[in-house]
Design an enzyme around this catalytic site. Sequence first.
Site, PDB file in Angstrom:
ATOM      1  N   PRO A   1      36.040  25.578  94.631  1.00 53.80           N
ATOM      2  CG  PRO A   1      33.976  26.598  94.912  1.00 53.80           C
ATOM      3  CD  PRO A   1      35.441  26.884  94.845  1.00 53.80           C
TER       4      PRO A   1
ATOM      5  N   GLY B   1      35.047  22.857  89.232  1.00 49.06           N
ATOM      6  CA  GLY B   1      34.344  23.475  88.116  1.00 49.06           C
ATOM      7  C   GLY B   1      34.463  24.982  88.059  1.00 49.06           C
ATOM      8  CB  CYS B   2      35.337  27.663  90.427  1.00 50.67           C
ATOM      9  SG  CYS B   2      33.762  27.835  91.243  1.00 50.67           S
ATOM     10  CB  ILE B   3      37.302  29.387  85.301  1.00 51.71           C
ATOM     11  CG1 ILE B   3      35.845  29.354  84.982  1.00 51.71           C
ATOM     12  CG2 ILE B   3      38.087  28.698  84.265  1.00 51.71           C
ATOM     13  CD1 ILE B   3      35.433  29.905  83.656  1.00 51.71           C
TER      14      ILE B   3
END
Length: 111
Positions: free
Chosen positions: A107, A109-111
Amino acid sequence: MATINVAGKDVEVDEEGYLTNLADWNEEIGAFLASQDELELTDAHWEIINFLREYYDEYQIAPAVRVLTKAIGKKMGKDKGNSKYLYELFPYGPGKQACRFAGLPKPTGCI
């Protein structure tokens, strides 16, 4: 590229374990990816995984956890559309981990 072997078929994955070709996905691969995280998928897991795949088909994006939680709440009710429920199913992050099991990209924005 790395590969995983599921039922005698080599499937390419990136360095984080996400499928490089979304068309390679099937439930057997989803279950295999979950087993790598020592999770056995239940009907509750599959409900979220299938929701994610439908969401991706419609919007062409894997939702971040906040968007995912809201969308699930809208469709399945508040008892499932909350972070606590989703983290119980996907302890390493409902967006990130569930998308990997669903054969979707990580996704945004996921780190």
